[in-house]
Design an enzyme around this catalytic site. Sequence first.
Site, PDB file in Angstrom:
ATOM      1  N   ASN A 145     -10.858  -2.839  -5.882  1.00 48.99           N
ATOM      2  CA  ASN A 145      -9.721  -1.852  -6.514  1.00 48.99           C
ATOM      3  C   ASN A 145     -10.665  -1.559  -7.828  1.00 48.99           C
ATOM      4  O   ASN A 145     -10.143  -0.343  -8.506  1.00 48.99           O
ATOM      5  CB  ASN A 145      -8.581  -2.266  -6.642  1.00 48.99           C
ATOM      6  CG  ASN A 145      -7.612  -2.128  -5.284  1.00 48.99           C
ATOM      7  OD1 ASN A 145      -6.894  -2.826  -5.137  1.00 48.99           O
ATOM      8  ND2 ASN A 145      -7.910  -1.078  -4.443  1.00 48.99           N
ATOM      9  N   GLY A 156      -0.014   5.650  -4.259  1.00 46.10           N
ATOM     10  CA  GLY A 156      -0.548   6.689  -4.757  1.00 46.10           C
ATOM     11  C   GLY A 156       0.034   7.807  -4.039  1.00 46.10           C
ATOM     12  O   GLY A 156       0.282   9.065  -4.397  1.00 46.10           O
ATOM     13  N   SER A 160      -7.323  -5.581  -5.316  1.00 43.83           N
ATOM     14  CA  SER A 160      -8.566  -6.468  -4.690  1.00 43.83           C
ATOM     15  C   SER A 160      -9.869  -6.121  -5.485  1.00 43.83           C
ATOM     16  O   SER A 160      -9.891  -5.536  -6.341  1.00 43.83           O
ATOM     17  CB  SER A 160      -8.685  -5.544  -3.305  1.00 43.83           C
ATOM     18  OG  SER A 160      -9.122  -4.149  -3.549  1.00 43.83           O
ATOM     19  N   ARG A 173     -12.095   2.099  -8.396  1.00 49.08           N
ATOM     20  CA  ARG A 173     -11.275   3.157  -8.549  1.00 49.08           C
ATOM     21  C   ARG A 173     -11.404   3.927  -9.982  1.00 49.08           C
ATOM     22  O   ARG A 173     -11.989   3.122 -10.808  1.00 49.08           O
ATOM     23  CB  ARG A 173      -9.625   2.737  -8.593  1.00 49.08           C
ATOM     24  CG  ARG A 173      -9.063   2.649  -7.156  1.00 49.08           C
ATOM     25  CD  ARG A 173      -7.752   2.090  -7.125  1.00 49.08           C
ATOM     26  NE  ARG A 173      -7.493   1.921  -5.611  1.00 49.08           N
ATOM     27  CZ  ARG A 173      -6.273   2.131  -5.143  1.00 49.08           C
ATOM     28  NH1 ARG A 173      -5.277   2.487  -5.832  1.00 49.08           N
ATOM     29  NH2 ARG A 173      -6.133   1.788  -3.841  1.00 49.08           N
ATOM     30  N   TRP A 182       2.748   7.943  -2.624  1.00 48.57           N
ATOM     31  CA  TRP A 182       4.146   8.040  -2.945  1.00 48.57           C
ATOM     32  C   TRP A 182       4.471   9.050  -4.066  1.00 48.57           C
ATOM     33  O   TRP A 182       5.075   9.925  -4.252  1.00 48.57           O
ATOM     34  CB  TRP A 182       4.920   6.794  -3.149  1.00 48.57           C
ATOM     35  CG  TRP A 182       6.331   6.705  -3.563  1.00 48.57           C
ATOM     36  CD1 TRP A 182       7.389   6.534  -2.722  1.00 48.57           C
ATOM     37  CD2 TRP A 182       6.880   7.046  -4.905  1.00 48.57           C
ATOM     38  NE1 TRP A 182       8.654   6.814  -3.189  1.00 48.57           N
ATOM     39  CE2 TRP A 182       8.265   6.923  -4.551  1.00 48.57           C
ATOM     40  CE3 TRP A 182       6.296   7.360  -6.067  1.00 48.57           C
ATOM     41  CZ2 TRP A 182       9.327   7.115  -5.707  1.00 48.57           C
ATOM     42  CZ3 TRP A 182       7.243   7.504  -7.031  1.00 48.57           C
ATOM     43  CH2 TRP A 182       8.704   7.592  -7.200  1.00 48.57           C
ATOM     44  N   ASP A 215       0.838  -1.130  -0.055  1.00 47.58           N
ATOM     45  CA  ASP A 215       0.025  -0.097   0.156  1.00 47.58           C
ATOM     46  C   ASP A 215       0.949   1.120   0.021  1.00 47.58           C
ATOM     47  O   ASP A 215       1.989   1.347   0.754  1.00 47.58           O
ATOM     48  CB  ASP A 215      -0.870  -0.053   1.172  1.00 47.58           C
ATOM     49  CG  ASP A 215      -2.165   1.026   1.230  1.00 47.58           C
ATOM     50  OD1 ASP A 215      -2.418   1.391   0.039  1.00 47.58           O
ATOM     51  OD2 ASP A 215      -2.736   1.076   2.228  1.00 47.58           O
TER      52      ASP A 215
HETATM   53  C1  IPE Z   1      -5.626  -2.990  -0.403  1.00 48.08           C
HETATM   54  O1  IPE Z   1      -5.185  -1.502  -0.567  1.00 48.08           O
HETATM   55  C2  IPE Z   1      -5.340  -3.481  -1.647  1.00 48.08           C
HETATM   56  C3  IPE Z   1      -4.078  -3.816  -2.200  1.00 48.08           C
HETATM   57  C4  IPE Z   1      -2.994  -3.378  -1.609  1.00 48.08           C
HETATM   58  C5  IPE Z   1      -4.167  -4.177  -3.337  1.00 48.08           C
HETATM   59  P1  IPE Z   1      -6.135  -0.446  -0.708  1.00 48.08           P
HETATM   60  O2  IPE Z   1      -5.621   0.767  -0.817  1.00 48.08           O
HETATM   61  O3  IPE Z   1      -7.111  -0.624  -1.778  1.00 48.08           O
HETATM   62  O4  IPE Z   1      -6.954  -0.527   0.669  1.00 48.08           O
HETATM   63  P2  IPE Z   1      -7.968   0.456   1.752  1.00 48.08           P
HETATM   64  O5  IPE Z   1      -9.283   0.892   0.567  1.00 48.08           O
HETATM   65  O6  IPE Z   1      -7.203   1.701   1.787  1.00 48.08           O
HETATM   66  O7  IPE Z   1      -8.538  -0.023   2.536  1.00 48.08           O
HETATM   67  C1  IPE Z   2      -1.476   0.087  -3.302  1.00 46.22           C
HETATM   68  O1  IPE Z   2      -1.000   1.662  -3.308  1.00 46.22           O
HETATM   69  C2  IPE Z   2      -1.524  -0.306  -4.758  1.00 46.22           C
HETATM   70  C3  IPE Z   2      -2.835  -0.914  -5.055  1.00 46.22           C
HETATM   71  C4  IPE Z   2      -4.007  -1.037  -3.939  1.00 46.22           C
HETATM   72  C5  IPE Z   2      -3.236  -1.344  -6.490  1.00 46.22           C
HETATM   73  P1  IPE Z   2      -2.536   2.630  -3.510  1.00 46.22           P
HETATM   74  O2  IPE Z   2      -2.825   2.977  -4.679  1.00 46.22           O
HETATM   75  O3  IPE Z   2      -3.582   2.076  -2.485  1.00 46.22           O
HETATM   76  O4  IPE Z   2      -1.847   3.895  -2.648  1.00 46.22           O
HETATM   77  P2  IPE Z   2      -2.508   4.894  -1.716  1.00 46.22           P
HETATM   78  O5  IPE Z   2      -2.977   4.037  -0.880  1.00 46.22           O
HETATM   79  O6  IPE Z   2      -3.408   5.680  -2.589  1.00 46.22           O
HETATM   80  O7  IPE Z   2      -1.430   5.703  -1.350  1.00 46.22           O
HETATM   81 MG    MG Z   3      -3.942   2.430  -0.775  1.00 45.01          MG
END
Ligand code: IPE
Ligand code: IPE
Ligand code: MG
Length: 249
Positions: free
Chosen positions: A66, A21, A63, A69, A23, A18
């Site tokens: 996801n 985004g 997930s 998004r 970063w 996680d």
């Molecule tokens: C969890 O991260 C899913 C993955 C790392 C693939 P998310 O960023 O989607 O989780 P939430 O929505 O913050 O709980």
């Molecule tokens: C994890 O990073 C990657 C996926 C869930 C695919 P995020 O995309 O959730 O990054 P943040 O949480 O928005 O920083």
């Molecule tokens: Mg995330």
Amino acid sequence: MPQTTSSTPPEHVAIIMDGNGRWAQQRGLPRIEGHRRGVETVRAVTDAGRELGLRTLTLYAFSVENWNRPQDEVGALMGLLEYYLKKELNTFIKNRIRLRTIGRTNELPAGVQKHLDHTIEATKAFTDYTLVLALNYGSRTEIVDAAKAYAQAVAAGEIAADDTSWGTFNRFLYTAGLPDPDLIIRTSGEERLSNFLLMQGAYAELVFTPVLWPDFNKEHLATAIAEYGRRERRFGKTSAQVQAPVPTS
Ligand code: IPE
Ligand code: IPE
Ligand code: MG
């Protein structure tokens, strides 16, 4: 019931990757740049896990939730996944890494499925180290899928209707044949499981680190494993029992 003491390293580590985004946002870059860097981390951490003696590394890559998004981010993630699979095939073979997936992979784009099938087939004979990618994964859909298959097996007379053992049921989970994770790590400072390995992680040790996934490296993995080593895994027993196991037979 399995037991580990502080001297037993984890066999199976699972990571909720996680923070991609954030970063990118911290650098004024689009989120997808964070995902690109995240793929580099996947490569490095896969190697690190092997070097640190793990037998199984599970990475939560996408997930079920996801899909909600923005469409361009989902599209870019699928593109990156396909690119990664294409590029990594030779490395998987060279380093004898077996690839497996958990999740409803049949709902992924056809190009991704094609590369997954190919890589899984090409690496299926490797036994020392398995990389498990959680793709279109969610524990709740996993339970629903398992319950459906289980009910069908009962109806077909393959399982006794009064069989209530977890050992019979868990063969219907996506993770059939894999050991439960000993350690679940989540990067980026969030302290939740987000629908990841809820059943299999029943007795996993949890380690949360503020490091964002693109910055996560071998040293951070080793630190989490060291933290795991300081935990006492009791599996419902007392501390005294775990420290001086009483022979049961
Ligand atoms: C969890 O991260 C899913 C993955 C790392 C693939 P998310 O960023 O989607 O989780 P939430 O929505 O913050 O709980
Ligand atoms: C994890 O990073 C990657 C996926 C869930 C695919 P995020 O995309 O959730 O990054 P943040 O949480 O928005 O920083
Ligand atoms: Mg995330």
